[in-house]
Design an enzyme around this catalytic site. Structure first.
Site, PDB file in Angstrom:
ATOM      1  N   SER A 223     -13.467 -67.709 -35.287  1.00 47.76           N
ATOM      2  CA  SER A 223     -12.479 -68.941 -35.185  1.00 47.76           C
ATOM      3  C   SER A 223     -11.090 -68.240 -34.840  1.00 47.76           C
ATOM      4  CB  SER A 223     -12.452 -69.986 -36.171  1.00 47.76           C
ATOM      5  OG  SER A 223     -12.029 -69.215 -37.329  1.00 47.76           O
ATOM      6  N   LYS A 224     -10.056 -69.058 -34.392  1.00 48.66           N
ATOM      7  CA  LYS A 224      -8.692 -68.569 -34.245  1.00 48.66           C
ATOM      8  C   LYS A 224      -8.156 -68.026 -35.545  1.00 48.66           C
ATOM      9  CE  LYS A 224      -4.432 -69.556 -32.150  1.00 48.66           C
ATOM     10  NZ  LYS A 224      -3.648 -70.713 -31.192  1.00 48.66           N
ATOM     11  N   ARG A 225      -8.569 -68.688 -36.527  1.00 48.80           N
ATOM     12  CA  ARG A 225      -8.058 -67.996 -37.816  1.00 48.80           C
ATOM     13  C   ARG A 225      -8.580 -66.576 -38.256  1.00 48.80           C
ATOM     14  NH1 ARG A 225      -9.966 -68.628 -43.257  1.00 48.80           N
ATOM     15  NH2 ARG A 225     -11.820 -70.088 -42.471  1.00 48.80           N
ATOM     16  N   HIS A 226      -9.995 -66.376 -37.637  1.00 45.87           N
ATOM     17  CA  HIS A 226     -10.467 -65.129 -37.856  1.00 45.87           C
ATOM     18  C   HIS A 226     -10.482 -63.989 -36.821  1.00 45.87           C
ATOM     19  CE1 HIS A 226     -12.841 -67.495 -41.080  1.00 45.87           C
ATOM     20  NE2 HIS A 226     -12.553 -66.622 -41.529  1.00 45.87           N
TER      21      HIS A 226
END
Length: 475
Positions: free
Chosen positions: A244-247
């Site tokens: 994901s964008k967070r990762h």
């Protein structure tokens, strides 16, 4: 000559997964003295945007992945664009229609949805088997899309990473080829392009594995050659969930904005699902070309590890010359401290060099040197070393202040000599601890003599005098 390609869709930014696929295709082509082709798959007119295409092109150029072929614009190559090749697709769609290998389907969206719901309730595969492929209705209720007349049967091919792969193509139904003669869909246009561009190795993510039997059916219907397929593992976050964008699933150019070096990103991407024979971790692009092989691509998913990326970036930062290092730091410092930067560029250059061996990415530099720009407030108790007292801390600070005032050569080397001389009479921790805290306002910082050399004599003494004042105010 081996020919590979990367064929991104300009419906989003160039992310890690696509960049890694591009890298693997580039490495395989270059290792075999072949060609690496860039094709922009922009037939989705609603979602394709120029800003995304520009991001893709800029990202590949920044990584050093130069494509070898395309429309010539004065000595450089534009990428191929599917939107400029519609006449070609129309020709081959018409060929399939004329030979009865494709047909116009006039079922409405509502009819197909109703068909799928019935199949779902019956526990059947949700596919469309057109009931009027040979005899279209007299008064069709829709413009119709072009579907492949699927003969069914078993397709088997050798995936260069996964080995033998087998599909029952009857489970695909009469799948769509185009929305009309002028609107080809992905699985059709990609087959035509790969054949005409003589792509003989298709290295792509395993999420495309389900498209392969459809594409092989089209190749067989057109009686064209089948390329070699290699489906590489997907990239997952550290908890093995979808990236994901967070990762880390952000644009490659966002990593550039964060202050990562392209050589670190390339090295990092290569290790996502591939390993060398010697299990080494540091590779430049030329070394990767020599070492790369499809046999060493793993089957299981690759794990995104930000700590590994930071480690690699730190390594490559240390390889930069002092001037190169400063050129990377400069725009970040100029952005964070615009007024002060223009007043004293040399101070910021010296301040940035203080963190050269510690910095992981260049966007950190503004925060790392903040205590040098302005001393943060801190607790007076922080000045007192754990084996010392308030009075001893005050005594050391006062003594160092007087000695520094008499120091003519205020270099890091001379300040270090002075502090070590005083430490011989007392204790290293007792001397260095309060001086470091007084200069930085922090529990952890670079050595005090390095800080003092950046701050200069006047500011260093002022900060230590403030430390004495703080100690005097302790009740």
């Amino acid at each position: 000559m081996i020919r590979t390609r990367i064929a991104p869709s300009p419906t989003g930014y160039l992310h890690l997964g696509t960049a890694r696929t591009a890298l693997f295709n580039y490495l395989w082509a270059k290792k075999n003295q072949g060609k690496f082709i860039l094709r922009i798959e922009d037939t989705d007119r609603q979602r394709s945007k120029k800003e995304f295409e520009n991001d893709i092109l800029s990202g590949l150029k920044w990584l050093g992945l130069k494509w070898d072929e395309g429309p010539d614009i004065g000595g450089s190559f534009k990428p191929y664009r599917q939107s400029e090749r519609k006449d070609i697709y129309r020709k081959y769609l018409q060929k399939l229609l004329d030979e009865g290998k494709a047909f116009f389907c006039y079922h409405t969206v509502e009819e197909i949805q109703q068909e799928r719901e019935g199949q779902k309730l019956a526990g059947q595969p949700q596919i469309h088997l057109c009931s009027h492929k040979s005899s279209p209705p007299a008064n069709p209720t829709s413009a119709g899309i072009i579907r492949f007349n699927n003969p069914g049967g078993i397709i088997e091919f050798n995936d260069l990473i996964r080995g033998k792969v087998q599909f029952d193509t009857s489970l695909l139904g009469d799948f769509a080829l185009a929305k009309g003669l002028n609107e080809p869909l992905y699985n059709f246009s990609v087959v035509i392009d790969d054949w005409l561009m003589e792509i003989d190795y298709i290295i792509r993510g395993e999420d495309h594995l389900s498209n392969t039997p459809k594409q092989i059916l089209i190749q067989q219907a057109l009686e064209i050659s089948q390329p070699n397929y290699a489906h590489i593992p997907l990239i997952f976050s550290s908890d093995k969930s979808k990236l994901s964008k967070r990762h880390g699933a952000v644009s490659i150019l966002e990593y550039r904005q964060l202050g990562y070096l392209p050589q670190a990103i390339v090295n990092f991407l290569a290790l996502l699902g591939w390993h060398s024979q010697e299990e080494k971790e540091i590779f430049n692009l030329e070394e990767l070309i020599q070492e790369f092989s499809l046999e060493r691509i793993q089957k299981s998913g690759a794990i995104f590890n930000l700590e590994k990326l930071d480690y690699l970036n730190h390594f490559y930062i240390q390889k930069l010359s002092e001037q190169e290092y400063w050129s990377y730091c400069r725009p970040y410092l100029e952005s964070v401290y615009p007024v002060r930067f223009n007043q004293n560029k040399d101070f910021f250059r010296r301040a940035s060099l203080l963190f050269r061996e510690r910095i992981k990415k260049f966007s950190e530099i503004g925060g790392l040197i903040s205590f040098l720009v302005e001393l943060p407030d801190y607790s007076a108790e922080l000045l007192i070393w754990k084996k010392s007292s308030k009075e001893e801390a005050k005594k050391i600070l006062s003594l160092v202040i007087e000695e520094l005032k008499r120091l003519d050569d205020f270099s890091g080397k001379e300040v270090r000599i002075l502090l070590e001389k005083i430490a011989q009479q007392y204790n290293v921790g007792m001397v260095f601890w309060p001086i470091r805290v007084a200069l930085s306002g922090q529990k952890s910082s670079p050595p005090p003599e390095e800080i003092a050399a950046v701050l200069g004599k006047e500011e260093s003494i002022r900060r230590m005098e403030w430390g004495v004042e703080k100690l005097n105010n302790i009740g």
